[in-house]
Design a protein around this motif. Structure first.
Motif, mmCIF file in Angstrom:
data_model
loop_
_atom_site.group_PDB
_atom_site.id
_atom_site.type_symbol
_atom_site.label_atom_id
_atom_site.label_comp_id
_atom_site.label_asym_id
_atom_site.label_seq_id
_atom_site.Cartn_x
_atom_site.Cartn_y
_atom_site.Cartn_z
ATOM 1 N N ARG A 1 0.831 -1.205 0.000
ATOM 2 C CA ARG A 1 0.000 0.000 0.000
ATOM 3 C C ARG A 1 0.863 1.250 0.000
ATOM 4 O O ARG A 1 0.556 2.231 -0.660
ATOM 5 C CB ARG A 1 -0.940 -0.016 1.201
ATOM 6 N N SER B 1 0.918 4.136 -2.742
ATOM 7 C CA SER B 1 0.662 5.504 -2.305
ATOM 8 C C SER B 1 1.722 6.454 -2.827
ATOM 9 O O SER B 1 1.416 7.547 -3.288
ATOM 10 C CB SER B 1 0.631 5.579 -0.776
ATOM 11 N N ALA C 1 -3.403 5.960 8.218
ATOM 12 C CA ALA C 1 -3.661 5.856 6.778
ATOM 13 C C ALA C 1 -2.943 6.947 5.990
ATOM 14 O O ALA C 1 -3.016 6.977 4.770
ATOM 15 C CB ALA C 1 -5.166 5.940 6.518
ATOM 16 N N THR D 1 -3.212 10.854 1.863
ATOM 17 C CA THR D 1 -3.684 9.478 1.971
ATOM 18 C C THR D 1 -4.192 9.038 0.610
ATOM 19 O O THR D 1 -4.596 9.863 -0.215
ATOM 20 C CB THR D 1 -4.795 9.343 3.039
ATOM 21 N N ASN E 1 -6.886 6.162 -1.084
ATOM 22 C CA ASN E 1 -7.916 5.175 -0.753
ATOM 23 C C ASN E 1 -7.730 3.899 -1.574
ATOM 24 O O ASN E 1 -6.809 3.798 -2.394
ATOM 25 C CB ASN E 1 -9.324 5.776 -0.899
ATOM 26 N N ASP E 2 -8.603 2.932 -1.351
ATOM 27 C CA ASP E 2 -8.497 1.637 -2.031
ATOM 28 C C ASP E 2 -8.669 1.738 -3.540
ATOM 29 O O ASP E 2 -8.257 0.850 -4.269
ATOM 30 C CB ASP E 2 -9.523 0.651 -1.467
ATOM 31 N N SER E 3 -9.272 2.803 -4.025
ATOM 32 C CA SER E 3 -9.464 2.996 -5.465
ATOM 33 C C SER E 3 -8.307 3.756 -6.108
ATOM 34 O O SER E 3 -8.339 4.036 -7.307
ATOM 35 C CB SER E 3 -10.767 3.765 -5.722
ATOM 36 N N GLY E 4 -7.308 4.130 -5.316
ATOM 37 C CA GLY E 4 -6.160 4.848 -5.854
ATOM 38 C C GLY E 4 -6.333 6.344 -5.939
ATOM 39 O O GLY E 4 -5.511 7.028 -6.542
ATOM 40 N N ARG F 1 -13.442 9.715 9.180
ATOM 41 C CA ARG F 1 -13.613 9.317 7.779
ATOM 42 C C ARG F 1 -14.277 10.474 7.063
ATOM 43 O O ARG F 1 -14.988 11.262 7.663
ATOM 44 C CB ARG F 1 -14.497 8.066 7.657
ATOM 45 N N ASP G 1 -10.029 7.453 4.592
ATOM 46 C CA ASP G 1 -9.763 7.212 6.007
ATOM 47 C C ASP G 1 -8.937 8.390 6.528
ATOM 48 O O ASP G 1 -7.904 8.726 5.955
ATOM 49 C CB ASP G 1 -8.981 5.901 6.139
#
Length: 153
Positions: free
Chosen positions: A2, A6, A26, A42, A44-47, A122, A140
């Motif tokens: 991750r 990032s 995060a 930060t 997120n999971d979607s980039g 969040r 996050d």
């Protein structure tokens, strides 16, 4: 893994390559190789990226999103921010299309988004699209305050 992703995404968002400095939950901090900007951000999971970028020379900072939602350079767009501290109507302007195809959106009112991010755990953003749909992006915020404080020291 991750962290590596990032760093790659963050370097596509900023003006020059980045050097990673510290991780905080995060969030991570760093600076550009030419020392023109420091950041706390930060991914997120979607980039998608959310971050504060500051110029040590001028002391000026900005909050920005790096997302794959198309925008017209220079145009201003409404955005709804929703966090555990409440919902706010904000605006962003399209600043640049990046090499990876994502677009950089800069928040118009620094203090408004700064307060929301520093006060929540969040955050979600809803951007209206050309049709009657919305694009929702979530981040996050754990570690955001520590990363921002570290960046400013």
């Amino acid at each position: 893994m991750r962290i590596a992703i990032s760093i790659l995404i963050a370097s596509a968002i900023t003006w020059t390559p980045l050097v990673k400095a510290e991780n905080f939950g995060a969030w991570f901090t760093g600076k550009t190789n030419d020392d023109n900007f420091v950041f706390a951000a930060t991914v997120n999971d979607s980039g998608h990226l959310l971050g504060q970028y500051c110029s040590p020379d001028t002391g000026n900072c900005l909050w920005m999103l790096g997302i794959n939602t198309t925008c017209k350079l220079g145009d201003k767009y409404p955005i709804l921010a929703n966090s555990d501290s409440g919902a706010n109507h904000l605006s962003v302007h399209c600043n640049k299309q990046l090499d990876d195809g994502k677009f950089r959106y800069v928040f118009s009112k620094f203090d408004e988004i700064d307060g929301i991010i520093k006060g929540g755990l969040r955050i979600g953003f809803a951007l209206p699209l050309q049709s009657d749909n919305f694009r929702v992006i979530r981040f996050d915020l754990s570690g955001a305050n520590r990363a921002i404080k570290f960046m400013h020291n």
